[in-house]
Each structure stands twice: as C-alpha cells, then as structure tokens.
Design a protein around this motif. Structure first.
Motif, PDB file in Angstrom:
ATOM      1  N   ASP A 238      27.342  31.334  81.515  1.00  0.00           N
ATOM      2  CA  ASP A 238      28.677  31.790  81.924  1.00  0.00           C
ATOM      3  C   ASP A 238      29.510  30.649  82.498  1.00  0.00           C
ATOM      4  O   ASP A 238      30.720  30.551  82.233  1.00  0.00           O
ATOM      5  N   THR A 239      28.887  29.782  83.295  1.00  0.00           N
ATOM      6  CA  THR A 239      29.631  28.672  83.900  1.00  0.00           C
ATOM      7  C   THR A 239      30.122  27.697  82.842  1.00  0.00           C
ATOM      8  O   THR A 239      31.278  27.263  82.874  1.00  0.00           O
ATOM      9  N   HIS A 240      29.257  27.363  81.896  1.00  0.00           N
ATOM     10  CA  HIS A 240      29.674  26.440  80.842  1.00  0.00           C
ATOM     11  C   HIS A 240      30.785  27.045  79.987  1.00  0.00           C
ATOM     12  O   HIS A 240      31.745  26.353  79.618  1.00  0.00           O
ATOM     13  N   ILE A 241      30.689  28.321  79.664  1.00  0.00           N
ATOM     14  CA  ILE A 241      31.732  28.975  78.861  1.00  0.00           C
ATOM     15  C   ILE A 241      33.045  29.006  79.615  1.00  0.00           C
ATOM     16  O   ILE A 241      34.126  28.778  79.045  1.00  0.00           O
ATOM     17  N   GLU A 242      32.988  29.261  80.911  1.00  0.00           N
ATOM     18  CA  GLU A 242      34.208  29.288  81.731  1.00  0.00           C
ATOM     19  C   GLU A 242      34.890  27.917  81.731  1.00  0.00           C
ATOM     20  O   GLU A 242      36.109  27.816  81.571  1.00  0.00           O
ATOM     21  N   LEU A 243      34.106  26.856  81.899  1.00  0.00           N
ATOM     22  CA  LEU A 243      34.683  25.516  81.908  1.00  0.00           C
ATOM     23  C   LEU A 243      35.190  25.128  80.515  1.00  0.00           C
ATOM     24  O   LEU A 243      36.221  24.461  80.387  1.00  0.00           O
ATOM     25  N   GLU A 244      34.474  25.575  79.499  1.00  0.00           N
ATOM     26  CA  GLU A 244      34.914  25.296  78.136  1.00  0.00           C
ATOM     27  C   GLU A 244      36.270  25.947  77.848  1.00  0.00           C
ATOM     28  O   GLU A 244      37.153  25.327  77.252  1.00  0.00           O
ATOM     29  N   ASN A 245      36.464  27.182  78.276  1.00  0.00           N
ATOM     30  CA  ASN A 245      37.743  27.863  78.066  1.00  0.00           C
ATOM     31  C   ASN A 245      38.877  27.151  78.793  1.00  0.00           C
ATOM     32  O   ASN A 245      40.010  27.089  78.297  1.00  0.00           O
ATOM     33  N   GLU A 246      38.579  26.597  79.963  1.00  0.00           N
ATOM     34  CA  GLU A 246      39.607  25.858  80.698  1.00  0.00           C
ATOM     35  C   GLU A 246      39.971  24.570  79.965  1.00  0.00           C
ATOM     36  O   GLU A 246      41.152  24.199  79.898  1.00  0.00           O
ATOM     37  N   ILE A 247      38.974  23.900  79.387  1.00  0.00           N
ATOM     38  CA  ILE A 247      39.233  22.697  78.585  1.00  0.00           C
ATOM     39  C   ILE A 247      40.139  23.045  77.402  1.00  0.00           C
ATOM     40  O   ILE A 247      41.125  22.351  77.114  1.00  0.00           O
TER      41      ILE A 247
END
Length: 396
Positions: free
Chosen positions: A223-232
């Motif tokens: 979930d954390t990686h997906i959240e940061l990916e969406n922000e990128i």
C-alpha cells in the motif's frame, strides 16, 4: 569523484555526506543522489610538505582563479598541473587548444621550493607529485569497488574531466582494470554534456519503519509503495507526461533490527507473486548486506524508508559516427616530446585526438591531446579509436 555503476544502473542513495572522510563526519545531505565518493584531488590541487616532512597533494586547491602557478594569474603555490607541465605530460603551447599559454618557468619556480627541501631535481619532485596523486586516485576507486565487495577487474573505467584521462592509465594498472574508455565528447565538458542528456526523474521518500515479521507487514509495504507511486504519476502528469511514459522503480532503505545504518534494496515493481514478496525483499537485503559488510545476521529485518522513483526517458541526441575521410593519421601526428616518467626522460609520440581515424591502433607509451584534456597511454597499453571517436585503451 568516483562512482561504481553495475549493470548500467547508477546506485542512488539518500544519505550523502559532504566532506566526509575517516577523520571528519561530514555534513549530511538528505536528498537522493548518485552514490559516489569524492577526494580533494584535481589539476589545481596544491603540492605541500606536512609537519613531519612528507610530501602530499591536496585537498587544498588553487582553483581556476588564480589557478596553478603556470597560469600566470597570481598563483603562488605549486600544483599538480605545474608538475604535469614540468614532467612534459602537458603541452604548454596547447592548453585549452592553445587559448591559454602556460609558463613552465613559473611552474619550475614553484616546484623548486619543494625539490630543494628534499635535495632532488625539479623533474624528480614533479614525478613524485604525480605518483602521489595517482596513488590517491587509485585509492578512491579501490574504496568504491574492492572495499564494497566488487572486483575492479570486472568493470570498465570511464574517465573524463581535465585530469581524469591522465590518472586513468595508472589507476587501471594499479587495479588491473581491463579497459579504459575516454568518451568522444571532449573530456573537459563531458559532465555538462551528461547533464543535458539526462531523463526527467522524480523521487519520493517516506520514512515508515516496518519490521518484515510484523503482522500485516506485506499489505503495508504494498500500500505504501502504491501510494507513493500514484503521487509520482500525479507530479509528472502536471508536467505533461502520461502514465505510459513513466518507468517506476521501487526501493527500500533496510537494516537489521537495532542497527543505525541502512542499505538501499530494490523492490519488485510487480506483485504477481505477492505471497513471496517478503521473502524476496529479505533475501535481497541479506545478500546486499553481506556484499557491503562481509557478514549477515540471523536477526529481524526492517524497512526504514520507502523510496519510489519515476523516470521519463527522453529522446537523446544521436552520436554521429566519425567520417574516415575527415580523419588523417598524418594530420593527427604531432611532434614528439620528452616526458619525465618512471624517474627517467623518454621520448613519447604525440597525436591530436580529433584527427585520429576510426579503428586506428596506437601502441603506448603515447600522449593523445585534445583541447580540454590530455590522454596518457601507458607503455603496456594500446589505444584504439572506435567508430564514434571514443578512445578505447586496453592492454598489450
């Protein structure tokens, strides 16, 4: 500076310390940077005698202004460039393509103060300064390779900058590096050329400590990686780039529970094998830790920082193959000159880099000149020009 690139992928770290060495803790810069090491060593590094009478080079430097004594711009301390000039490695009439005429008499004047102290000739002190500088440069590459578990014999040395191609043959000989590449782009501006060919890149790092053996650790990591990916993706969309143009890379700064330092580990981007993700992450961490520190522990492992990178690959300028009709070995040949190297004067052939035809081979020792740098080829080395004008230096 020196950096080790494995599999054509530079290693990015988030803990970089300016002016850090074995005596100083340095100043931390908490931003993503290419993993590199630096040494106070360059053409303008000052040669000096320490308090117990040892000769040293750097880290203090004369800088571009006033520069080395041979620049005749007010420099009052002898530098590595002055030593190169006195030893004959640099052409006093062709520095910066002849736009800056060097004064060998001023270089000798500066080196004489050092040679008188040791009661040796000016040429011998120049050779000593050069050998000390070469030894320091070799130490830098040893620190980023051997001390981190890599064998320099498995790599190629790419060298650039004003003094890089002069250090290279001695570094390669010391570390047994099989091949040196001096790019066709003029060595003195290669760094600037590299900057204008870089891709668009965005990095987001979030501190979130998660032990891999904790309940729900897997879902939190995903979930954390997906959240940061969406922000990128959101940030790059604001700059006009679509999702299809973005290449996503995921990392984690990891450590054994109770440790202070971390190691950056690449995390799989796809989660098709989600159930095995924790095992993959932990296994990669153990392997990387053992490579860098020569041991692994049977202790819990935790993630400290999540790091997501988004890269948009831009169109690069195409390097043009050199036209054999524009190159002529007779034009490339310049007057030979005496060089003081390995404690003796030897006559060395000199060539102009921009006139060397493709696939031409030159047996060392030889000097290849271009406006922004001087390329030194050792006596046991062979230089070859490829179809793009890169100089490839190997061993006889």
């Amino acid at each position: 500076k020196g950096s080790l690139i494995k599999d054509l992928t530079p290693k990015v770290i988030t803990d970089y310390y300016i002016e850090r060495d074995r005596f100083n803790p340095g100043y931390p810069v908490k931003v993503p940077v290419i993993d590199s090491m630096e040494l106070g060593l360059g053409g303008t590094s000052i040669a000096w005698i320490d308090e117990i009478g040892n000769l040293d080079v750097g880290p203090e430097a004369a800088g571009a202004d006033p520069g080395p004594m041979c620049y005749n711009r007010g420099g009052i301390k002898p530098t590595l460039t002055d030593a190169y000039l006195v030893a004959g490695l640099i052409n006093e009439q062709y520095f910066l393509g002849g736009h800056l005429r060097l004064r060998k008499d001023l270089a000798k004047e500066g080196l004489k103060k050092l040679s008188d102290y040791y009661r040796i000739s000016i040429e011998e002190i120049a050779d000593a300064i050069i050998r000390i500088a070469n030894s320091k440069a070799a130490y830098l590459l040893r620190a980023i390779s051997v001390q981190r578990g890599y064998d320099p014999r498995d790599f190629v040395l790419i060298t650039y900058g004003g003094s890089g191609p002069m250090f290279a043959p001695f570094i390669a000989s010391e570390l047994r590096i099989p091949e040196i590449i001096v790019p066709s782009i003029p060595a003195g501006v290669f760094t600037a050329w590299g900057m204008i060919t870089m891709d668009v890149r965005r990095d987001i790092i979030r501190t979130k400590v998660i032990r891999l053996d904790r309940e729900n650790a897997l879902s939190e990591i995903v979930d954390t990686h997906i959240e940061l990916e969406n922000e990128i993706l959101r940030q790059l969309a604001e700059e006009g780039f679509s999702k299809d143009q973005v290449v996503i890379l995921r990392y984690a700064d990891m450590r054994y529970y109770g440790q202070e330092h971390t190691i950056k580990v690449q995390i799989p981007v796809t989660y098709s094998e989600t159930k095995d993700l924790l095992k993959i992450i932990e296994s990669r961490f153990h392997e990387q830790h053992e490579k860098e520190y020569t041991f692994r522990l049977d202790s819990p492992v935790e993630i400290v920082n999540f790091h997501v990178t988004g890269i948009v690959v831009l169109t690069k300028p195409q390097l043009r193959k050199i036209n054999p009709k524009e190159r002529d070995i007779f034009k490339a040949k310049k007057p030979s000159r005496e060089v003081f190297i390995d404690r003796q004067w030897i006559q060395i052939e000199v060539y102009e880099k921009d006139f060397l035809p493709p696939h031409y081979e030159i047996q060392g020792p030889v000097i290849i000149e271009e406006p922004t740098s001087t390329i030194v080829v050792g006596k046991d080395q062979i230089a070859k020009v490829d179809e793009y004008g890169n100089i490839i230096i190997g061993w006889k």
